[in-house]
Design an enzyme around this catalytic site. Structure first.
Site, PDB file in Angstrom:
ATOM      1  N   GLY A  82       0.809  -1.211   0.000  1.00  0.00           N
ATOM      2  CA  GLY A  82       0.000   0.000   0.000  1.00  0.00           C
ATOM      3  C   GLY A  82       0.841   1.259   0.000  1.00  0.00           C
ATOM      4  N   ARG A  83       2.099   1.102   0.336  1.00  0.00           N
ATOM      5  CA  ARG A  83       2.981   2.284   0.342  1.00  0.00           C
ATOM      6  C   ARG A  83       4.404   1.899  -0.021  1.00  0.00           C
ATOM      7  NH1 ARG A  83       3.919   3.593   6.672  1.00  0.00           N
ATOM      8  NH2 ARG A  83       3.664   1.498   7.495  1.00  0.00           N
ATOM      9  N   ASP A 242       0.842 -11.288   6.920  1.00  0.00           N
ATOM     10  CA  ASP A 242       1.410 -10.458   5.846  1.00  0.00           C
ATOM     11  C   ASP A 242       2.766  -9.894   6.242  1.00  0.00           C
ATOM     12  OD1 ASP A 242      -0.697  -9.127   7.538  1.00  0.00           O
ATOM     13  OD2 ASP A 242       0.290  -7.331   6.778  1.00  0.00           O
ATOM     14  N   ASN A 243       3.160 -10.075   7.486  1.00  0.00           N
ATOM     15  CA  ASN A 243       4.495  -9.640   7.916  1.00  0.00           C
ATOM     16  C   ASN A 243       5.421 -10.828   8.143  1.00  0.00           C
ATOM     17  OD1 ASN A 243       3.709  -6.963   7.826  1.00  0.00           O
ATOM     18  ND2 ASN A 243       3.162  -6.874   9.985  1.00  0.00           N
ATOM     19  N   ASP A 252       9.225  -6.136   8.230  1.00  0.00           N
ATOM     20  CA  ASP A 252       8.269  -5.087   8.592  1.00  0.00           C
ATOM     21  C   ASP A 252       8.369  -4.706  10.065  1.00  0.00           C
ATOM     22  OD1 ASP A 252       7.459  -4.837   6.050  1.00  0.00           O
ATOM     23  OD2 ASP A 252       5.371  -5.375   6.372  1.00  0.00           O
TER      24      ASP A 252
HETATM   25  P1  AMP Z   1       2.036  -2.647   8.049  1.00  0.00           P
HETATM   26  O1  AMP Z   1       1.305  -2.404   9.337  1.00  0.00           O
HETATM   27  O2  AMP Z   1       3.037  -1.552   7.736  1.00  0.00           O
HETATM   28  O3  AMP Z   1       2.631  -4.002   7.951  1.00  0.00           O
HETATM   29  O4  AMP Z   1       0.939  -2.515   6.907  1.00  0.00           O
HETATM   30  C1  AMP Z   1      -0.192  -3.339   6.773  1.00  0.00           C
HETATM   31  C2  AMP Z   1      -0.853  -3.038   5.462  1.00  0.00           C
HETATM   32  O5  AMP Z   1      -1.312  -1.687   5.429  1.00  0.00           O
HETATM   33  C3  AMP Z   1       0.031  -3.202   4.237  1.00  0.00           C
HETATM   34  O6  AMP Z   1      -0.767  -3.623   3.183  1.00  0.00           O
HETATM   35  C4  AMP Z   1       0.536  -1.788   4.011  1.00  0.00           C
HETATM   36  O7  AMP Z   1       0.932  -1.566   2.690  1.00  0.00           O
HETATM   37  C5  AMP Z   1      -0.698  -0.972   4.369  1.00  0.00           C
HETATM   38  N1  AMP Z   1      -0.353   0.370   4.835  1.00  0.00           N
HETATM   39  C6  AMP Z   1       0.190   0.701   6.030  1.00  0.00           C
HETATM   40  N2  AMP Z   1       0.344   2.036   6.118  1.00  0.00           N
HETATM   41  C7  AMP Z   1      -0.089   2.564   4.957  1.00  0.00           C
HETATM   42  C8  AMP Z   1      -0.190   3.881   4.443  1.00  0.00           C
HETATM   43  N3  AMP Z   1       0.194   4.947   5.135  1.00  0.00           N
HETATM   44  N4  AMP Z   1      -0.701   4.024   3.201  1.00  0.00           N
HETATM   45  C9  AMP Z   1      -1.097   2.971   2.490  1.00  0.00           C
HETATM   46  N5  AMP Z   1      -1.048   1.711   2.916  1.00  0.00           N
HETATM   47  C10 AMP Z   1      -0.544   1.497   4.133  1.00  0.00           C
HETATM   48 MG    MG Z   2       3.456  -5.122   6.732  1.00  0.00          MG
END
Ligand code: AMP
Ligand code: MG
Length: 477
Positions: A82-83, A242-243, A252
């Site tokens: 997502g980013r 997913d991590n 992550d």
């Molecule tokens: P994370 O908690 O960083 O492992 O993210 C979990 C999911 O949320 C993943 O699909 C990330 O790409 C998405 N995600 C987290 N933060 C953002 C953000 N600021 N913008 C877009 N997607 C995000």
């Molecule tokens: Mg992640």
């Protein structure tokens, strides 16, 4: 040598997406030794351009991967980068292949409600932790470059935006396989497994037996990774599927933490209200996550083979952890009552909230005979409660008859003096937010030699100060 993006040829596995350049980017950290190991001789301007998403190299084909995942126990059918963007691949001079992954690169089709950005605080935490873990010898993604910016990013408050360029042999997660399985596209999964085999495990066949062996490797790597986390006192904080890396890498970095005072139920993530990912839950969660992966692979690998592989998890984890404990206590051999010695030590540590890293490091000062060392006693709130344990441990040392100096050297080689405690990261973040990267650079230097005595940096090895307990580390990043 930079290659094009092999993964991007799977057009069904994600979306070609250009990065959104960060405004007024500034190069904050560049991991030169890693860049050199990768054979990437680029100018500072090029690193800045790539990591800020301003200008990529011609070979790069930015691609957002789609994946799913079980988050805090519930299934999220569509997550994905997502980013972040997979930029391409590098083959290092030693022949190892690496993914280049840019985190904080702007919105992608998988951003959902997110802004596609990452803040400086969390990007620096990821950079520091992945390098700290690497130097502790724990499998992890690596950090190559950190770029800051003046772009405001809105979290609980306004924070400066940033991006991290990170590398790993692969960024494939359990969630990649869950996505195709639950989307009724299980026929896509062999292509992803074959890709993993081609790029990582070319000794495996691309057939049922090869896939079963691959799953077994994932089980064993996950088990040993988590055993290593437990031994060093690392809490991941967000062990969603997913991590979870298919290669058993720490992946992550969010609200992670290293244990300060020993508390087996420690929850490092303030968003984790039920303690699902508490320190002492990590081994069980690893197993649960592997079961989710097994389900996703169940069309390709017979259930008995999946079960056989799962059955190896507990042994792999426990044997790796006990072996670490044996080494951490400086013992050469095994005795039947050693598990009880370890267990009683942890009970006492928990009762007195003994600082985890300092305890093991300073235990090396305890000789088979003579007075109890002052620095060790200073960690205990009730030294008397340890009398029995100390005499049992010392009896073991006498029995082994080791050379004292050699014992100390062996213990120091496995018990880090310096770990990335939250308050150390916090100090570096606060300075970085004021535009001063010197503390982050210094901390990286100290953490790059975690087992060495660095007397000039003794305060980096001290137990956490009072205020560290108030730090609130959440999923917000
Ligand atoms: P994370 O908690 O960083 O492992 O993210 C979990 C999911 O949320 C993943 O699909 C990330 O790409 C998405 N995600 C987290 N933060 C953002 C953000 N600021 N913008 C877009 N997607 C995000
Ligand atoms: Mg992640």
């Amino acid at each position: 040598m930079i290659l094009s993006n092999q993964y991007a040829t799977f057009d069904w596995a994600g979306t070609r997406t250009e990065p959104t350049p960060l405004q007024s980017p500034l190069l904050l950290l560049l991991n030169r030794p890693l860049a050199e190991a990768l054979g990437m001789q680029l100018s500072e301007q090029q690193w800045l351009d790539i990591t800020s998403g301003t200008r990529l190299l011609p070979e790069m084909e930015p691609f957002a991967q789609v994946y799913a995942g079980h988050q805090f126990g519930g299934y999220s059918p569509r997550l994905g980068d997502g980013r972040a963007l997979l930029l391409g691949e590098v083959v290092a001079p030693d022949g190892q292949r690496w993914d280049l992954h840019l985190k904080g690169a702007g919105k992608t089709p998988y951003s959902r409600f997110g802004d596609g950005r990452a803040v400086l605080r969390s990007s620096l935490r990821e950079y520091l932790a992945s390098e700290a873990m690497h130097h502790l010898g724990i499998p992890t993604t690596r950090a190559l470059c950190l770029v800051g910016s003046e772009e405001p990013v809105y979290r609980e408050q306004v924070e400066p935006g940033a991006a991290v360029l990170r590398v790993a042999q692969s960024h494939l997660r359990f969630g990649h396989f869950e996505y195709f399985y639950y989307h009724g596209e299980a026929e896509r999964i062999p292509a992803l497994l074959d890709y993993l085999i081609d790029t990582q495990w070319p000794d495996l066949g691309k057939d049922e037996a090869g896939y079963a062996a691959l799953f077994e490797r994932v089980v064993e790597r996950t088990a040993t990774l988590i055993a290593r986390w437990q031994a060093v006192g690392f809490c991941h904080g967000v062990m969603n599927t997913d991590n979870m890396s298919m290669l058993g890498l720490t992946l992550d970095y969010g609200p992670y933490g290293f244990l300060d005072g020993y508390d087996p139920g420690h929850v490092c993530n303030h968003s984790d209200h039920v303690g699902r990912y508490a320190y002492d839950q990590q081994p069980t969660v690893g197993y649960w996550n592997l079961q989710r992966l097994a389900q996703a692979l169940s069309r390709l690998i017979p259930v008995e083979r999946l079960q056989q592989a799962m059955d190896k998890y507990e042994y792999a984890l426990l044997s790796s952890f006990s072996e670490s404990m044996r080494q951490k206590l400086g013992l050469m051999g095994w005795q039947d009552d050693d598990p009880a010695l370890f267990r009683d030590m942890f009970t006492l540590m928990a009762a007195q909230k003994v600082d985890y890293s300092c305890w093991f490091r300073r235990l090396a000062l305890l000789a088979a005979e003579g007075p109890l060392p002052e620095p060790l006693l200073a960690l205990l709130s009730d030294a008397g409660a340890w009398d029995d344990w100390f005499s049992r441990y010392r009896a073991r040392l006498v029995q082994e008859g080791q050379d004292p100096a050699e014992k100390v050297a062996r213990m120091n080689a496995v018990n880090p003096k310096y770990v990335l405690r939250n308050h150390l990261a916090q100090r570096a973040i606060e300075r970085a937010e004021q535009g001063d990267m010197s503390e982050a650079a210094l901390l990286l230097r100290v953490l790059s030699r975690p087992f060495d005595e660095q007397p000039e940096f003794d305060d980096y090895a001290a137990p956490a100060p009072e205020w560290a307990g108030q730090l609130c580390i959440s999923c917000s990043s």
